[in-house]
Design a protein around this motif. Structure first.
Motif, PDB file in Angstrom:
ATOM      1  N   SER A  19       0.813  -1.233   0.000  1.00  0.00           N
ATOM      2  CA  SER A  19       0.000   0.000   0.000  1.00  0.00           C
ATOM      3  C   SER A  19       0.840   1.274   0.000  1.00  0.00           C
ATOM      4  N   ASN A  20       2.120   1.172   0.388  1.00  0.00           N
ATOM      5  CA  ASN A  20       2.892   2.413   0.530  1.00  0.00           C
ATOM      6  C   ASN A  20       4.121   2.476  -0.372  1.00  0.00           C
ATOM      7  N   GLY A  21       4.171   1.590  -1.358  1.00  0.00           N
ATOM      8  CA  GLY A  21       5.189   1.713  -2.386  1.00  0.00           C
ATOM      9  C   GLY A  21       6.623   1.486  -1.935  1.00  0.00           C
ATOM     10  N   GLY A  23       7.765  -1.737  -1.988  1.00  0.00           N
ATOM     11  CA  GLY A  23       8.096  -3.022  -2.615  1.00  0.00           C
ATOM     12  C   GLY A  23       7.739  -4.227  -1.764  1.00  0.00           C
ATOM     13  N   ILE A  24       7.142  -3.969  -0.587  1.00  0.00           N
ATOM     14  CA  ILE A  24       6.811  -5.055   0.347  1.00  0.00           C
ATOM     15  C   ILE A  24       5.334  -4.948   0.730  1.00  0.00           C
ATOM     16  N   GLY A  25       4.638  -6.050   0.622  1.00  0.00           N
ATOM     17  CA  GLY A  25       3.220  -6.067   0.989  1.00  0.00           C
ATOM     18  C   GLY A  25       3.050  -5.754   2.468  1.00  0.00           C
ATOM     19  N   ASP A  26       1.865  -5.275   2.835  1.00  0.00           N
ATOM     20  CA  ASP A  26       1.668  -4.825   4.216  1.00  0.00           C
ATOM     21  C   ASP A  26       0.211  -4.972   4.653  1.00  0.00           C
ATOM     22  N   ILE A  27      -0.031  -4.647   5.936  1.00  0.00           N
ATOM     23  CA  ILE A  27      -1.375  -4.815   6.516  1.00  0.00           C
ATOM     24  C   ILE A  27      -2.394  -3.906   5.820  1.00  0.00           C
TER      25      ILE A  27
HETATM   26 CA    CA Z   1       4.693  -1.752   1.946  1.00  0.00          CA
END
Ligand code: CA
Ligand code: TEU
Length: 546
Positions: A19-21, A23-27
């Motif tokens: 969600s915040n760019g 490169g890593i998926g998040d909650i």
């Molecule tokens: Ca992220």
């Protein structure tokens, strides 16, 4: 919601949606995609760990069970996720990694500092350097013991050296872990998945294993049932959905873990059916899938669990497994047909389905060409081990290409834009090239897609009691390519026919479908009285209502 009628969707947050760019998926990425998950018909989300962790094993090395790794978000994000999911009728299942902690966990740090209370939280044995207490092997390769020179002791780690095994025979450890459950229950978590929970009870005396890597001494260990009963009773999770991940287990033990009368867990994951392409049980040597064995295993587990009141978790994939369509199906010419066939095979059995992110799109293995593309600690270890054992780099890469856990950890493919719509930045791990057409957006538009097929399948499970509760009988047991069964419940009879092979198969004596309705199929079905043959990877589901 009764777990027998539920479907669980598994999320690997690091690869679900960024969600915040960074490169890593998040909650927050999961929150943004809740509508999608709801549209699948999922009742629960099991998310793999996002707790504070040095991430040696992508979060299965927990440093603090009550705080959130900043990479994934904050406690507020997690609370919002629980709440927004609840509004949609979806419950969260959290992943409890209770066999071991990270060596960075406060308890282990205190143990290392020589505090006797905390040394007894782990499994330390006196010894000399170079002479481990036993010859047991770590699941990730190499010895399962690590020496701490100034303590003159070895500690046990069945997984990575940074994952120290907890000492469950210490009642104080069990109380600490119960408090973790209570903490998350209070936050509104609706169920739990327990990581390798059948490994928690170690033998009283530690001895060398002259027949194997030590697993026979601690898998389904001496006090495991007692520990689970205590955990469930004391935290009052008996009425929630709980699933134990069971490593190298037996059907007898899984019956005990999941029989409601025993008050341990709702159900179990076992992996026997996912070893049918191992060479003599060795994951790191390639072999063609043995479909005969696959059938026998699924049949035995289904029938035994049915007879003795056990309950199965039904699954083909998770974050530790290669993609099923690349593995037991055919990910090119018959990509669509075989992915759908595998889904029908598994998810109409007696049990609760667990669908792993991307499986509903028929996501495939990425086909990495270089060791630099791999991220998983197990893959990186085994690459070294394979090279040391004399394999060329090309051979070792071919093995990883089929067996690495990273095959299942590539980013979720949302659309055909850059980085598959997963992130605005280069993701932490590479994306398979086929994201151009294997993606959510494309499959939303195609009514014949794998995605729509999964939705139909999940909806059928909700609608028909016979799928949730019916008894099961197997058909065509002698025909290797055919995996077929019927489910029976009161007046309803469901017939499930699958061709596991890429060749047409003529059924011995055919099967009557007169008066039945075709509920689902991966080919167009005409009117017929009797089915005589199945096309390549053909799958069909018929219902007869009495
Ligand atoms: Ca992220
Ligand atoms: O998996 C346990 C497990 O049995 C697999 O890791 C298996 O040993 C591996 O695939 C070897 O082939 C659970 C988690 O799902 C996994 O991600 C963790 O790494 C592991 O436990 C340790 O916590």
């Amino acid at each position: 919601m009764d777990f027998k009628g539920s479907t669980v969707y598994q999320i690997y947050p690091k690869s679900f949606y960024d969600s915040n760019g960074d490169g890593i998926g998040d909650i927050r990425g999961i929150i943004e995609k809740l509508d999608y998950i709801q549209s699948l018909g999922a009742d629960y989300i099991w998310s793999t760990p996002f707790f504070a962790s040095p991430m040696q094993d992508n979060g299965y090395d927990v440093e603090d069970y009550r705080s959130i790794h900043p990479l994934f978000g904050t406690m507020e994000d997690v609370e919002e996720l629980i709440e927004k999911a609840r509004e949609r009728g979806i419950g969260l299942m959290f992943d409890m990694v209770f066999n071991h902690t990270s060596t960075r966990h406060e308890w282990f740090q205190k143990a290392l500092a020589g505090d006797p209370k905390y040394m007894d939280y782990y499994i330390f044995k006196d010894g000399e350097p170079g002479v481990p207490p036993t010859n047991w092997q770590s699941k990730f390769g190499g010895t399962a013991w690590e020496y701490v020179p100034y303590l003159k002791k070895w500690y046990l780690h069945l997984f990575d050296v940074t994952q120290a095994d907890l000492n469950w025979s210490n009642a104080a450890v069990r109380e600490e872990l119960k408090n973790v459950i209570r903490f998350w229950k209070e936050k509104g978590v609706k169920g739990f998945r327990f990581d390798v929970v059948n490994l928690i009870s170690k033998p009283e005396v530690f001895t060398d294993d002259d027949q194997g890597d030590g697993r026979r001494f601690y898998s389904d260990g001496p006090r495991v049932h007692e520990y689970l009963k205590e955990l469930t009773a004391d935290t009052q999770i008996g009425n929630m959905i709980t699933v134990g991940e069971m490593s190298s287990t037996s059907v007898e033990h899984c019956i005990r873990y999941s029989d409601p009368g025993e008050k341990e867990l709702s159900m179990c994951f076992n992996f026997h059916h996912l070893k049918v392409d191992y060479f003599n049980g060795n994951k790191w040597e390639l072999a063609k899938p043995d479909y005969c064995r696959l059938k026998t295993l699924l049949e035995t587990w289904q029938l035994q669990m049915q007879q003795h009141h056990g309950w199965n978790a039904l699954f083909w994939s998770n974050h530790d497994q290669p993609r099923i369509v690349s593995r037991l199906g055919e990910d090119k010419k018959y990509w669509k047909q075989s992915a759908k066939m595998l889904a029908a095979c598994m998810y109409l059995l007696r049990g609760t389905p667990y669908i792993y992110q991307g499986e509903e799109l028929g996501m495939t293995n990425p086909g990495y060409q270089s060791i630099d593309e791999y991220r998983d600690v197990e893959s990186i270890h085994y690459y070294q081990i394979l090279i040391q054992s004399g394999k060329t780099s090309k051979e070792a890469l071919e093995i990883l290409g089929a067996r690495s856990r990273d095959n299942g950890r590539t980013p979720m493919q949302w659309n055909s834009k850059k980085y598959a719509g997963f992130s605005k930045k280069q993701p932490w791990i590479g994306i398979p090239e086929n994201y151009k057409y294997v993606n959510v957006e494309a499959q939303e538009q195609d009514t014949d897609s794998i995605l729509h097929y999964y939705r139909k399948l999940i909806a059928l499970r909700k609608r028909y009691k016979v799928i949730q509760d019916g008894s099961i009988q197997f058909l065509y047991q002698k025909q290797e390519e055919v995996f077929a069964y019927q489910r029976i419940w009161e007046g309803q009879k469901l017939l499930v026919l699958n061709n596991l092979s890429g060749r047409e198969v003529v059924l011995q004596e055919g099967v009557a479908v007169a008066g039945c309705r075709c509920l689902l199929s991966n080919y167009v079905q005409g009117e017929s009285e009797r089915i005589w043959a199945l096309r390549a990877y053909e799958s069909m589901v018929w219902l007869k209502e009495g």
